[in-house]
Design an enzyme around this catalytic site. Structure first.
Site, PDB file in Angstrom:
ATOM      1  N   CYS A 115       0.808  -1.224   0.000  1.00  0.00           N
ATOM      2  CA  CYS A 115       0.000   0.000   0.000  1.00  0.00           C
ATOM      3  C   CYS A 115       0.842   1.276   0.000  1.00  0.00           C
ATOM      4  CB  CYS A 115      -0.954   0.012   1.189  1.00  0.00           C
ATOM      5  SG  CYS A 115      -2.203  -1.281   1.075  1.00  0.00           S
ATOM      6  N   HIS A 258      -3.204   6.923   3.652  1.00  0.00           N
ATOM      7  CA  HIS A 258      -3.671   5.741   2.933  1.00  0.00           C
ATOM      8  C   HIS A 258      -5.090   5.449   3.404  1.00  0.00           C
ATOM      9  CE1 HIS A 258      -4.226   1.851   1.317  1.00  0.00           C
ATOM     10  NE2 HIS A 258      -3.984   1.191   2.425  1.00  0.00           N
ATOM     11  N   ASN A 288     -10.609   1.067  -0.130  1.00  0.00           N
ATOM     12  CA  ASN A 288      -9.155   0.950  -0.065  1.00  0.00           C
ATOM     13  C   ASN A 288      -8.651   0.436  -1.413  1.00  0.00           C
ATOM     14  OD1 ASN A 288      -6.536  -0.072   0.288  1.00  0.00           O
ATOM     15  ND2 ASN A 288      -6.899  -0.709   2.401  1.00  0.00           N
TER      16      ASN A 288
END
Lengths: 331, 331
Positions: A115, A258, A288
């Site tokens: 990520c 994030h 996400n």
């Protein structure tokens, strides 16, 4: 050490297929409202026939247009994605092909730390830009999470979406001051299995799919363990991130985390005491999207006028590994 | 622009299981001598129960010992491998874990451009070392090719082996002059499908293994097409690689090519007119170990005294993508 780097254009590509929280409640036989409450995601987008390189190329075309340059001006393509389109070759080469730059010779490579791949790609690109190695770098994060979700593990499956973002960077002109003030990354592999896909690489070949449970080839996440570990790490990390600068959190005009989950965002904002006005939170619209989540949010914040030239911006997040990483830059 | 970087230690790990050319002749029902003649590989090594991270960790321990430092001195771990052990997390985090550094916080990320992943990792590391971002970087290439070979495509399957190599780099002391003189990479995705594994990533999930032919999840190579494309690109590439330096090929004390195949090595040596004394060719002992091939050869050349401090060394090769890349550095 500060490095000159200027974001001259951004772009995104979001797949057309919309999947609402209500649809997932029905699909997973959950009480109405469960998905939204657990994930904070109203809408995520899933691919139909897009590939990651096609999505990445579309985001790149928009970024190049916004930058006012031509595709041919790019002299380096970095893929900063947590997923691979194919085991071989690398994503960046496949994106180059989708951009019809296949005879260009533009160097292509991937940077992967799940990520945080965009954040690390942006950080590394700053050395290549500052030193003059490359003049115009295209960084692309393009992620298809939907193909690898474990719908039996509802808490994690409902968090994710597909999407792509691209950012073009150059050296600022002499009168401009865009630069990275500080960047830091830490990895604690004690959390390596807190979020993982065990199978599909060299450890468990796809041929084992016939013999092993499907879970081996799907995303597994222990949200509680990630939460505990990252909560423990965050305070010292933030202190060290700021240590090399002469600014504090108050100087930031935007904090782009994030977009891990609705709860993760709430906790981060509270722990770091970040005002709503500077905290960029778009998880309800996309979910996400792995490494694409930060550059998608960056693109939107710029488009919406929430980030202006000269503003100090923080990118911050955790990733599988477990890693924690952040960059503070002047836009 | 030159960057200071010094290789202070190298290490390798080669799996115990030896597979000879004669054994492959028998296994594949080929005339005796076919495998050796086609591949130039007498012996390659295949894993039994090793994982890529275990192999990488063993190579790293040797590199750290040779460097005369402790594992705890490392402040960045880069995986430069063309294969993934797991889709998530990245190889470097898994290597950190195998090194029992799981609470160290040492930042971990992967760089992937298939067979050139080590070369690109070394190149990028030089910016991080030269600028002082990190003091001691561990670069690891660990590759398991054997699990993904297509034994029906004999010409490519007989080329490959498994293995790992690790290199530790630091900034040279003031009185030392170790540095990268020049580095260059070009990618031509017109050759993206000349060598590939189409399935196993987000484009073709492992679950499709039940519906598609196994070839989709195995390495496919069009050797003739790669040969034609790289032969066309090589002359101009070499000219540009040397352009920023004031040296010629004659100044090099060692040329370490990617050990792609016996034929590829013969052609490269002839085209570039490289004397045997400086051309490092170990393919007969290991086969093509993807990105590990160059650092394995570098390790051996140092151990054998073929490379000494102050020597100019070239790393050069092609990779899936198709990319061509090279670095010239002073050891």
């Amino acid at each position: 050490m500060e490095r000159s780097i200027k974001v001259i254009g951004t772009g995104i590509y979001i797949p057309k297929t919309v999947v609402t929280a209500e649809e997932l409640d029905k699909k997973l036989s959950l009480p109405s409202g469960w998905t939204l409450k657990k994930s904070g995601v109203r809408v995520r987008h899933f691919i139909t026939n897009e590939t990651a390189s096609k999505m990445g190329a579309k985001a790149a075309v928009q970024a190049v247009e916004n930058a006012g340059i031509r595709l041919e001006d790019i002299d380096c393509i970095i893929s900063g994605s947590g997923t691979m389109e194919q085991p071989i070759p690398c994503n960046a080469a496949l994106i180059q092909k989708e951009l019809s730059l296949e005879e260009s010779g533009i160097p292509c490579f991937d940077i992967n730390t799940t990520c945080l791949s965009f954040v690390k790609g942006f950080d590394l690109a700053s050395y290549l830009i500052d030193s003059g190695r490359y003049k115009t770098i295209l960084i692309v994060s393009s992620e298809i999470s939907s193909i690898g979700l474990n719908w039996k593990q509802k808490e994690s499956a409902v968090l994710f979406g597909d999407g792509a973002a691209a950012v073009v960077v150059q050296k600022p002109r002499k009168e401009e001051s865009s630069h990275i003030l500080t960047a830091r990354m830490e990895t604690y592999s004690v959390g390596a299995s807190h979020s993982e896909i065990p199978g599909g690489g060299t450890k468990i070949h796809p041929r084992e799919h016939a013999h092993l449970s499907e879970e081996h080839f799907l995303f597994q996440m222990n949200g509680q363990a990630i939460f505990r570990l990252s909560s423990r790490l965050l305070p010292a990390f933030m202190e060290k991130l700021f240590a090399g600068t002469n600014i504090t959190m108050n100087a930031l005009k935007a904090v782009i985390p994030h977009q891990a989950s609705g709860m993760a965002l709430r906790i981060l904002q509270k722990k770091l005491n970040i005002p709503d006005a500077v905290f960029i939170n778009n998880i309800e619209n996309y979910g996400n999207t792995i490494a694409a989540s930060i550059p998608i949010a960056l693109h939107e914040a710029i488009e919406q006028g929430r980030i202006k030239r000269g503003d100090l911006v923080m990118l911050i997040g955790t990733s599988a590994g477990l890693s924690i990483g952040g960059v503070i830059f002047e836009y």
